[in-house]
Design an enzyme around this catalytic site. Structure first.
Site, PDB file in Angstrom:
ATOM      1  N   SER A   1      -9.749   1.807   2.840  1.00 33.22           N
ATOM      2  CA  SER A   1      -8.889   2.568   1.954  1.00 33.22           C
ATOM      3  C   SER A   1      -7.880   1.702   1.196  1.00 33.22           C
ATOM      4  O   SER A   1      -7.258   2.155   0.241  1.00 33.22           O
ATOM      5  CB  SER A   1      -8.116   3.612   2.783  1.00 33.22           C
TER       6      SER A   1
ATOM      7  N   LYS B   1       0.836  -1.200   0.000  1.00 33.28           N
ATOM      8  CA  LYS B   1       0.000   0.000   0.000  1.00 33.28           C
ATOM      9  C   LYS B   1       0.873   1.253   0.000  1.00 33.28           C
ATOM     10  O   LYS B   1       1.938   1.281   0.617  1.00 33.28           O
ATOM     11  CB  LYS B   1      -0.924  -0.032   1.227  1.00 33.28           C
TER      12      LYS B   1
ATOM     13  N   SER C   1     -10.001  -0.771   7.040  1.00 34.09           N
ATOM     14  CA  SER C   1      -9.470  -0.557   5.697  1.00 34.09           C
ATOM     15  C   SER C   1      -8.758  -1.746   5.067  1.00 34.09           C
ATOM     16  O   SER C   1      -8.400  -1.700   3.892  1.00 34.09           O
ATOM     17  CB  SER C   1      -8.524   0.648   5.700  1.00 34.09           C
TER      18      SER C   1
END
Length: 485
Positions: A155, A80, A179
């Protein structure tokens, strides 16, 4: 042979046996990214040259016998975009960080590299992890591989979508209020949010420091657990890191839940939950009963207050953490200024997106002198109440079962202009972060629209083995279902 359809552990076995090389696996993964990335937009950055060079080095280490005990040696993976990678762009999918390349790597990245992972790139996300759909990214929305008209969640939407789209064997995401788990649910993959303090946050660009936690996303429980075992452990560089005696989570990969006590909070199956999601959770409960688990409804108090408490605390911490982005030290700087105040104001106005601005403003408000006690302190007290409520449930039950999200994947744009509706979608996940507990989301079916449903197991603090055992046992009752790509 299409290697990208294999699980991470299946590929690792082939590499160690000499049937496949690390270079072959890496090249196939990079080709799959080139083929599919235009459709899904999972990546912010792909580091092809670095990945091929890394693959060559890892192969040498495998041939020399250095990585015999590493379960994921040679397996291509991605990270990420809010986890620092030395010399590789790390932007939090925000304009304000620009082409920032950290001078150091996060602790989890160093552990992965030591274990022989091949890092192929950085994954798209909601800007600064603020969002539940991966639509707030400066680099455009990520699309759900199951149906490109729907969001992948957020996210860590890029992290979940990349696994579902077979662009990475496993990924690392971060979980502040769901997330990792919510996008795993929306994309039909598996994601683990470990106990707060189990995995080092050193090198994770902070959103809400008391809630953030790094964890893995993969196609099944075994791959997730193998990755979790690699990245877990005490780190002196992280003041919140906890010393634990052992992290041998693979020991919990057993198909045996006989006598396990599973609680389903009554409020989890009530108003606001999609009926097809509810039926999916009830089917999980029934499968566990067939295997000898004791599954009962239970009371979990205070959960109705989790959403407001979470957004007060998270926004307050975000307001403080993001104050460092001012156009002076690194990242984007406005060209429109006449003095220092203009640099600060215009840089932040031009560099941050609307959702980030909204949360920073909420955070600044609740931390202001006239409202600190009324909002922030009260939210901290609610957080303590929620932790106590979980402790009370775990006096009787080993794990809690419930939905990961109240619905399957939403349509693109459906919640973007209605932030309150988006925030309420986190109802089943944020309380876990407030209490610092471990949780895992696993796929448990598909709804009538052809979108995956996710079930969540929550455990007591440092009870990762319990949720892994429950999830793995359920997983044995059905095969992994992949989207039509």
């Amino acid at each position: 042979m299409d290697l990208t359809t294999l699980t991470a552990l299946e590929l690792s076995t082939l590499i160690k046996s000499g049937q496949v090389t690390v270079m072959e696996a890496t090249k196939q993964t990079l080709e799959k990214i080139k083929e599919r990335e235009q459709s899904y937009n999972c990546f912010v950055t792909v580091v092809e040259e670095e990945a091929l060079s890394q693959a060559e080095e890892v192969q040498k280490r495998i041939d020399a016998g250095e990585l015999a005990d590493s379960p994921l040696a040679g397996v291509p993976m991605a990270i990420k975009d809010n986890i620092c990678t030395k010399g590789i762009k790390t932007s939090c999918s925000s304009k304000i960080l620009g082409d920032f390349k950290p001078p150091y790597s996060a602790e989890v990245v160093e552990r992965l590299e030591k274990a022989g992972a091949v890092i192929i790139g950085k994954l798209n996300m909601d800007e600064f992890a603020m969002g539940s759909t991966t639509e707030t990214s400066f680099y455009g929305a990520t699309l759900n591989p199951w149906n490109v008209e729907h969001v992948p969640g957020g996210s860590s939407g890029g992290a979940a979508a990349a696994v579902a789209a077979e662009e990475a064997y496993y990924t690392l995401g971060s979980d502040t209020g769901g997330s990792i788990r919510q996008p795993s649910s929306f994309c039909g993959v598996t994601g683990i949010k470990p106990t707060y303090g189990t995995v080092s946050r050193y090198g994770l660009i902070a959103y809400a420091s008391s809630l953030d936690q790094i964890g893995p996303i993969a196609r099944n429980v075994s791959d997730c657990v193998a990755a979790l075992e690699v990245i877990s452990g005490y780190d002196a560089k992280d003041s919140t890191s906890v010393k634990n005696e052992e992290y041998r989570y693979t020991e919990a990969l057993v198909d045996d839940v006989k006598g396990m006590r599973v609680g389903i909070p009554k409020g989890y199956l009530g108003e606001g939950l999609d009926e097809e999601v509810k039926q999916g959770i009830l089917k999980v409960a029934e499968e566990l009963r067939k295997k000898g688990a004791i599954v009962e409804e239970c009371e979990l108090e205070g959960i109705d207050h989790a959403i407001p408490a979470y957004y007060v605390i998270a926004s307050a911490e975000a307001s403080s953490n993001l104050s460092r982005y001012d156009g002076v030290k690194y990242g984007y700087r406005t060209e429109n200024f006449e003095g220092l105040q203009d640099v600060y104001k215009n840089t932040r106005d031009e560099g941050f997106g609307n959702e980030v601005k909204r949360r920073m403003m909420i955070g600044a408000f609740v931390l202001s002198s006239g409202y600190y006690d009324a909002y922030y302190n009260k939210a901290l007290r609610v957080k303590a109440v929620i932790k106590h409520a979980f402790d009370k449930v775990f006096e009787k039950y080993d794990v809690i079962l419930g939905p990961t999200a109240p619905t399957t994947a939403l349509k693109i744009g459906e919640n973007l202009d209605d932030p309150l509706k988006m925030y309420l979608g986190d109802i089943y996940t944020v309380s876990v972060n407030l209490a610092g507990l471990p949780a895992i989301s696993i796929p448990c079916g598909v709804d009538s629209k052809g979108l995956p449903i996710g079930a969540q197991f929550i455990g007591r603090a440092f009870g990762e083995k319990d949720i892994i055992r429950a999830a793995y046992s359920y997983e044995q009752t059905h095969e992994y279902v992949r989207p039509t790509l």
